[in-house]
Design a protein around this motif. Structure first.
Motif, short mmCIF file in Angstrom:
data_model
loop_
_atom_site.label_atom_id
_atom_site.label_comp_id
_atom_site.label_asym_id
_atom_site.label_seq_id
_atom_site.Cartn_x
_atom_site.Cartn_y
_atom_site.Cartn_z
N UNK A 136 0.84 -1.19 0.00
CA UNK A 136 0.00 0.00 0.00
C UNK A 136 0.88 1.25 0.00
N UNK A 137 0.34 2.40 -0.35
CA UNK A 137 1.12 3.64 -0.26
C UNK A 137 1.67 3.87 1.15
N UNK A 138 0.90 3.51 2.18
CA UNK A 138 1.38 3.68 3.55
C UNK A 138 2.59 2.78 3.80
N UNK A 139 2.52 1.52 3.37
CA UNK A 139 3.64 0.60 3.57
C UNK A 139 4.88 1.09 2.85
N UNK A 140 4.72 1.53 1.64
CA UNK A 140 5.87 2.06 0.88
C UNK A 140 6.45 3.27 1.60
N UNK A 141 5.60 4.16 2.08
CA UNK A 141 6.07 5.35 2.80
C UNK A 141 6.82 4.96 4.07
N UNK A 142 6.30 3.98 4.82
CA UNK A 142 7.00 3.52 6.03
C UNK A 142 8.36 2.93 5.68
N UNK A 196 1.05 8.08 9.31
CA UNK A 196 -0.22 7.62 9.90
C UNK A 196 -1.26 8.73 9.86
N UNK A 197 -0.85 9.99 9.97
CA UNK A 197 -1.82 11.07 9.84
C UNK A 197 -2.41 11.12 8.43
N UNK A 198 -1.59 10.77 7.45
CA UNK A 198 -2.07 10.78 6.07
C UNK A 198 -2.93 9.56 5.74
N UNK A 199 -2.55 8.39 6.28
CA UNK A 199 -3.19 7.15 5.86
C UNK A 199 -4.01 6.45 6.94
N UNK A 200 -3.75 6.77 8.20
CA UNK A 200 -4.40 6.06 9.29
C UNK A 200 -5.83 6.51 9.52
N UNK A 201 -6.59 5.66 10.17
CA UNK A 201 -8.01 5.92 10.41
C UNK A 201 -8.35 6.05 11.89
N UNK A 202 -7.60 5.39 12.76
CA UNK A 202 -7.93 5.33 14.18
C UNK A 202 -7.64 6.67 14.86
N UNK A 203 -8.66 7.26 15.45
CA UNK A 203 -8.54 8.57 16.08
C UNK A 203 -7.51 8.57 17.22
N UNK A 204 -7.46 7.50 17.99
CA UNK A 204 -6.51 7.42 19.10
C UNK A 204 -5.07 7.38 18.59
N UNK A 205 -4.84 6.60 17.56
CA UNK A 205 -3.49 6.51 16.98
C UNK A 205 -3.11 7.85 16.36
N UNK A 206 -4.04 8.50 15.68
CA UNK A 206 -3.77 9.79 15.06
C UNK A 206 -3.42 10.84 16.13
N UNK A 207 -4.11 10.82 17.26
CA UNK A 207 -3.80 11.74 18.36
C UNK A 207 -2.41 11.45 18.91
N UNK A 208 -2.11 10.17 19.09
CA UNK A 208 -0.78 9.79 19.55
C UNK A 208 0.28 10.26 18.56
N UNK A 209 0.03 10.06 17.26
CA UNK A 209 0.99 10.46 16.23
C UNK A 209 1.25 11.96 16.27
N UNK A 210 0.22 12.75 16.46
CA UNK A 210 0.41 14.20 16.54
C UNK A 210 1.26 14.55 17.76
N UNK A 211 1.05 13.85 18.86
CA UNK A 211 1.88 14.07 20.05
C UNK A 211 3.33 13.72 19.80
N UNK A 212 3.56 12.65 19.05
CA UNK A 212 4.92 12.26 18.69
C UNK A 212 5.57 13.37 17.87
N UNK A 213 4.85 13.88 16.90
CA UNK A 213 5.38 14.96 16.06
C UNK A 213 5.76 16.16 16.92
#
Length: 118
Positions: free
Chosen positions: A35-41, A82-99
């Motif tokens: 997937x585009x996400x896998x390639x990006x990772x 994950x912000x571009x491709x992910x769907x889970x709100x909790x993971x997206x919130x965590x990802x923003x915190x990581x950034x």
């Protein structure tokens, strides 16, 4: 004494006195249907490892900070994926915190290196 433990796209691992070349692709298969996400990772991971393959200076503090900049940037890159491709709100919130956290730490590390001749 300066040492570089990086071989082109690979790395040199030393375990028990035995040096082994690693390409960083062990266990990876390319089926052509990633997937585009896998390639990006995969691309982010490769950039991070390349960036972490610093030329060591025998200054443990500076070497740690220099290697950690690429490590933190890798975390930021993965979080952006994950912000571009992910769907889970909790993971997206965590990802923003990581950034937010990792970008602030990158600034601190770059400032530390500038102050300490790194």
């Amino acid at each position: 004494m300066k040492r570089t433990i990086f071989l082109g796209t690979g790395a040199l691992a030393v375990a028990g006195g035995l040096a082994m070349a690693q390409t960083g692709h062990e266990g990876h298969t390319m089926a052509g249907d990633e997937t585009p996400a896998t390639i990006a990772y995969m691309e982010a991971n490769a950039r991070m490892h390349e960036g972490m393959a610093i030329e060591f200076s025998d200054n443990a503090d500076a070497d740690f900070v220099r290697g950690m900049i690429a490590h933190h940037q890798g975390a930021v890159d993965m979080a952006r994926i994950v912000l571009e491709h992910g769907k889970d709100a909790e993971v997206r919130t965590f990802a923003q915190g990581v950034i937010d956290a990792q970008e602030a730490e990158i600034v601190w590390m770059e400032d530390w290196l500038a102050r300490n001749g790194g």
